[in-house]
Design a protein around this motif. Sequence first.
Motif, short mmCIF file in Angstrom:
data_model
loop_
_atom_site.label_atom_id
_atom_site.label_comp_id
_atom_site.label_asym_id
_atom_site.label_seq_id
_atom_site.Cartn_x
_atom_site.Cartn_y
_atom_site.Cartn_z
N GLN A 58 -13.97 -48.33 21.85
CA GLN A 58 -13.68 -46.90 21.79
C GLN A 58 -13.34 -46.30 23.15
OE1 GLN A 58 -16.83 -44.55 20.04
NE2 GLN A 58 -15.38 -43.09 19.21
N ASN A 59 -14.06 -46.72 24.19
CA ASN A 59 -13.85 -46.14 25.52
C ASN A 59 -12.98 -47.02 26.42
OD1 ASN A 59 -15.47 -43.79 25.08
ND2 ASN A 59 -17.27 -45.10 25.24
N LEU A 60 -12.46 -48.12 25.87
CA LEU A 60 -11.65 -49.05 26.66
C LEU A 60 -10.16 -48.87 26.41
CD1 LEU A 60 -13.76 -52.33 26.26
CD2 LEU A 60 -13.85 -50.64 28.11
N VAL A 61 -9.81 -47.99 25.47
CA VAL A 61 -8.42 -47.82 25.06
C VAL A 61 -8.01 -46.36 25.21
CG1 VAL A 61 -6.76 -48.12 23.19
CG2 VAL A 61 -8.67 -49.73 23.43
N SER A 62 -6.96 -46.11 25.96
CA SER A 62 -6.49 -44.73 26.12
C SER A 62 -5.53 -44.34 25.01
CB SER A 62 -5.80 -44.56 27.48
OG SER A 62 -4.63 -45.39 27.55
N HIS A 63 -4.63 -45.25 24.65
CA HIS A 63 -3.62 -44.98 23.63
C HIS A 63 -3.53 -46.19 22.70
CE1 HIS A 63 -2.54 -42.21 26.83
NE2 HIS A 63 -1.70 -41.58 26.03
N ALA A 64 -3.36 -45.92 21.42
CA ALA A 64 -3.16 -46.98 20.43
C ALA A 64 -1.89 -46.67 19.65
CB ALA A 64 -4.35 -47.07 19.49
N GLN A 75 -12.47 -32.66 9.59
CA GLN A 75 -11.05 -32.50 9.27
C GLN A 75 -10.50 -33.66 8.43
OE1 GLN A 75 -12.22 -32.02 12.63
NE2 GLN A 75 -12.47 -29.90 11.93
N GLY A 76 -11.33 -34.69 8.25
CA GLY A 76 -10.89 -35.84 7.46
C GLY A 76 -10.03 -36.82 8.21
N ASP A 77 -10.08 -36.80 9.55
CA ASP A 77 -9.26 -37.72 10.35
C ASP A 77 -9.64 -39.17 10.08
OD1 ASP A 77 -7.92 -35.62 11.46
OD2 ASP A 77 -9.00 -35.64 13.37
N GLU A 78 -8.61 -40.03 10.08
CA GLU A 78 -8.81 -41.46 9.83
C GLU A 78 -8.82 -42.27 11.12
OE1 GLU A 78 -6.66 -42.13 5.58
OE2 GLU A 78 -5.36 -41.47 7.21
N VAL A 79 -8.77 -41.61 12.27
CA VAL A 79 -8.72 -42.32 13.55
C VAL A 79 -9.99 -42.02 14.34
CG1 VAL A 79 -6.22 -42.35 13.67
CG2 VAL A 79 -7.47 -40.42 14.65
N CYS A 80 -10.34 -42.96 15.22
CA CYS A 80 -11.53 -42.84 16.05
C CYS A 80 -11.13 -42.36 17.44
CB CYS A 80 -12.24 -44.19 16.17
SG CYS A 80 -12.61 -44.96 14.59
N GLY A 81 -11.85 -41.38 17.97
CA GLY A 81 -11.59 -40.91 19.33
C GLY A 81 -12.42 -41.68 20.32
N PRO A 82 -12.17 -41.45 21.62
CA PRO A 82 -11.24 -40.48 22.18
C PRO A 82 -9.82 -41.02 22.38
CG PRO A 82 -12.55 -41.43 23.93
CD PRO A 82 -13.04 -42.05 22.65
N ALA A 83 -9.55 -42.22 21.92
CA ALA A 83 -8.20 -42.77 22.06
C ALA A 83 -7.19 -41.87 21.35
CB ALA A 83 -8.13 -44.18 21.48
N LYS A 84 -5.97 -41.83 21.88
CA LYS A 84 -4.87 -41.11 21.25
C LYS A 84 -4.07 -42.10 20.41
CE LYS A 84 -4.62 -37.64 24.89
NZ LYS A 84 -5.87 -38.07 25.54
N TRP A 85 -3.67 -41.68 19.22
CA TRP A 85 -3.09 -42.59 18.23
C TRP A 85 -1.66 -42.19 17.88
CZ3 TRP A 85 -5.84 -46.75 16.05
CH2 TRP A 85 -7.21 -46.81 16.37
#
Length: 460
Positions: free
Chosen positions: A134-140, A179-189
């Motif tokens: 989770q904290n190792l990826v800035s953008h996916a 909000q029902g988001d399907e992505v995990c933060g804090p990475a930007k998807w």
Amino acid sequence: MTLQRRHLWLFAFSTLLLGACSGMRPTSEAPRPPVVFVHGNGDSAALWQSTMWRFESNGWPRERLHAIDVPYPLARDADNRPQAGRTSTAEHMAFLREEVQAVLKRTGAAQVVLVGNSRGGNAIRNFICNGGGQNLVSHAVLGGTPNHGVQAIPGVNEANEFSGTGPFLSQLNAPKNAQGDEVCGPAKWLTIRSDNNDKFAQPDGLWIGMKGKATNVTFAGPELKGATNVVIPRIDHRETSYSAAAFEATYRFITGRTPALDIQTEASVLLNGKVVGLGLNPIDAQSGNFVNNLPLAGASLDVYEIDPLTGQRKGAAVHQKTVGADGLWGPFKGTSQAAYEFVITAKGYATTHIYRSPFPRSSGIVHMKPERVAEADRSAAALVSFVRPRGYFDPPRDSMRLDGKTSLPGVPPGAGVASSKLRLDDKIQRTVAAEFNGERLVGLTWPMAEGRTTVLELTY
């Protein structure tokens, strides 16, 4: 507004939004973040070659671009049951985690950018959401990932990781916030999909062996709530990652800038890669071969410079090597102006003559594999395979030709087939040519009686 114009508008508008949704804007003073590329089901690192060239041509240091090779890249039929020569979602994610940790250690960076095609996106999501990333990826960036399954029919093969109603995707797609988001933060998807031309995001099950049956998956299946979702008209499943348009969307998302799409040419090129093969399933010999990215030690590879108009060799081999335990066939120093023939000889395989268009830049992921000839093809005088690793052949969309004919054998309408096989009765060696949307390949036929076969392999 016509449907085609609407699709073009959707893509243009989406790419304008990417800068606003991206928090990272590398400058000439700041180091570019390392990018780790994750290939799809049954594929290899080699498919990222042209994408990496485009990153390099826009100033990204080559040493900060890393494409992984999953040793056994095919998913299991049932994720919860061991299967020889295939990987589970847990194994896939663990391999990605090790590769990310190695890249972070090597570069000294705090985070990486992850870019995945198809099944590669499953591993990325699993790593970020469930594997400590989770904290190792800035953008996916997920290109063509079947985030809601290739089918979502309750009770149908739900143990498979590509089932939209199965446990693997159900837990990944469970709402992460109010909000029902399907992505995990804090990475930007970012997700990239086709408007309607991805074989694994279809409402009808034609391309997955279920013709006429509703899949309960729409063209928008690769999209994720909470991500920036980009639609690019008419691209196919692999082009969601490996095309110039997909690169542009990816680069904009990471940097907030518009990239140049031309690949800058280097005068001399240093080429290397692995020779890999097909392994025999050790549990069930009747099941034949399974795909792997393991080194084919003991194979030999010869490189010849050829006449780009005739395919004839210009002289003796310019490079020769017997492949060792690491599988590497190089390094080979060539030029970006020359066309080359690669000849692989390995026990249990046909002697395979691979023809490629000139390499504009150096690459360490020029992976190759020899062919095994099907019994039905052994009666041909010569056999020519025309292959497109980074996309599919789409007769209504593409301009293509093989041996003078515009109709490619074995290629139906729709973007679902990436290879065409031509069986020839010619017993005299001759030139054979292929074209695809401006890229032209020329090679020679070789006698099947000697256990030889020709492969014309597109780069773009």
